[in-house]
Design an enzyme around this catalytic site. Sequence first.
Site, PDB file in Angstrom:
ATOM      1  N   SER A 302       0.886  -1.123   0.182  1.00  0.00           N
ATOM      2  CA  SER A 302       0.065  -0.035  -0.108  1.00  0.00           C
ATOM      3  C   SER A 302       0.779   1.313  -0.137  1.00  0.00           C
ATOM      4  O   SER A 302       1.681   1.460  -0.852  1.00  0.00           O
ATOM      5  CB  SER A 302      -0.892  -0.098   1.078  1.00  0.00           C
ATOM      6  OG  SER A 302      -2.085   0.848   1.244  1.00  0.00           O
ATOM      7  N   ASP A 390      -9.408  -5.013  -5.057  1.00  0.00           N
ATOM      8  CA  ASP A 390      -9.089  -3.972  -4.017  1.00  0.00           C
ATOM      9  C   ASP A 390      -9.757  -2.574  -4.391  1.00  0.00           C
ATOM     10  O   ASP A 390      -9.584  -1.938  -5.727  1.00  0.00           O
ATOM     11  CB  ASP A 390      -7.485  -3.709  -4.466  1.00  0.00           C
ATOM     12  CG  ASP A 390      -6.940  -2.931  -3.528  1.00  0.00           C
ATOM     13  OD1 ASP A 390      -7.379  -2.285  -2.642  1.00  0.00           O
ATOM     14  OD2 ASP A 390      -5.586  -3.196  -3.196  1.00  0.00           O
ATOM     15  N   HIS A 419      -7.107  -5.804  -0.885  1.00  0.00           N
ATOM     16  CA  HIS A 419      -5.978  -4.933  -0.407  1.00  0.00           C
ATOM     17  C   HIS A 419      -5.295  -5.707   0.668  1.00  0.00           C
ATOM     18  O   HIS A 419      -5.194  -5.421   2.002  1.00  0.00           O
ATOM     19  CB  HIS A 419      -6.619  -3.496   0.317  1.00  0.00           C
ATOM     20  CG  HIS A 419      -5.566  -2.483   0.489  1.00  0.00           C
ATOM     21  ND1 HIS A 419      -4.727  -2.119  -0.618  1.00  0.00           N
ATOM     22  CD2 HIS A 419      -5.156  -1.606   1.496  1.00  0.00           C
ATOM     23  CE1 HIS A 419      -4.091  -0.990  -0.278  1.00  0.00           C
ATOM     24  NE2 HIS A 419      -4.099  -0.995   0.936  1.00  0.00           N
TER      25      HIS A 419
END
Length: 440
Positions: A302, A390, A419
């Site tokens: 991320s 995601d 995610h």
Amino acid sequence: MNRVVVVFFCLICCVSLSAQQFRQEFGDPRKAFVEVVATPDHGDSYYRQGQPATLRIYAREGGVPLNGVTVKYRVGREMYLPKDADSTMFVGGEAVIRMGTMTEPGFLACKYEFMAGGKRHRDIVKVAFSPEQIRSFTEMPKDFTKFWQNALREARKVSLEPEYFDVPDATDDKIETKLVRLHVGKDKWIYGYLSRPLDGRQHPVVLVPPGAGSQKIYPSDYFPKAGMTYLKIEIHDNDQRIPDEEYNRMRAEKCSGYMRRGMASKDTYYYKDVYVGCARAVDFLCSLPDWDGRNVIVTGGSQGGALSVITAALNEKVTMCAPFYPALSDLTGFLHARAGGWPMFFSGLFDDSRVDIPVEQALQTLPYFDVVNFARILRVPTFMSWGYSDDTCSPTSVWSVWNEITAPKQKDITPSSGHWRFPSSQAKCFKWMQDNMRYE
């Protein structure tokens, strides 16, 4: 107060005892009561532009195929789903949703939900249309490389001045862990957990930048057990030794909205010191006497995936880059009615996506911080992994980064992941690291 604690403890014990008695009396279920699998008609979720996509949802309740249960769903371009839902029914355990197609590169998404077994079941499935043709809307400023070279040069004039603090709970006779504070720029400090094998040898070094937010970080023995020196950092100079309650109060005041802070100029944007600070953390790792002098890895997910690409592009010492679903990618995507990357600027989807300055002014700053532009100057072997389900770091934005990388690269796409990553993806990444190690 003590009476409340006692009552609460007794309640927990009763619940635990009841669960144990249930298992002893009636058996321990080894499957979910409602089992659900959603599968596009192309197993890899890949379609060419113009090809129709169909989603099939299979569901069983206690082993019996669902019948007559309504599925509500919305289909559209990812992050641009319609407000009104359509519906279909389960017949013989199967519900069929015609998703349609796209005439340009990108992703279609389907959000669905239904009730079964007394619970609401919901998920999102995305399918790709010629994703290798996705291109970012972000252009590279003419002075991009010079700007970052100057920023790193200035930061390197500042001594790192490492301060070390013992971490007894993460130290034993095989691995030593210290909390370290580094002075990584004129007015910038970061904390990190440094874990090193105690075998008297020299080791590759691994930097792991953090995901978004300002939560506490914690040490890990994953890389040290594999013979690597590991530094997990946070980026806000938040003292990790502070008690949790005090820490949470402090970070709420100090770090709220940091991803928007100072955006009026490339010189004042919050991420400038963060990006350079990560590059300086690599300098610190390479100053350790037990570095093997050859291998420097940066990896994270991320925001940490974004910082991995950025650090590898900025610091010439990095030899491998392994980002997972990088954020901060294709930051102007939403201005073009296409899904962009976290923090989803210009989308209006949530508070952190807000831009507090005129759009024209933001567009002068953001290209200097978009991962896409760092991908364009990346020169080291890169392993990247991401999923299609995601809704934080859109697969559109991740593909826009991947498609700009000209360095040797390997991708690992798991369409059903969101995610997060499957253990198999981490295992593939680690094997890739081993295969790309430099030896004397």
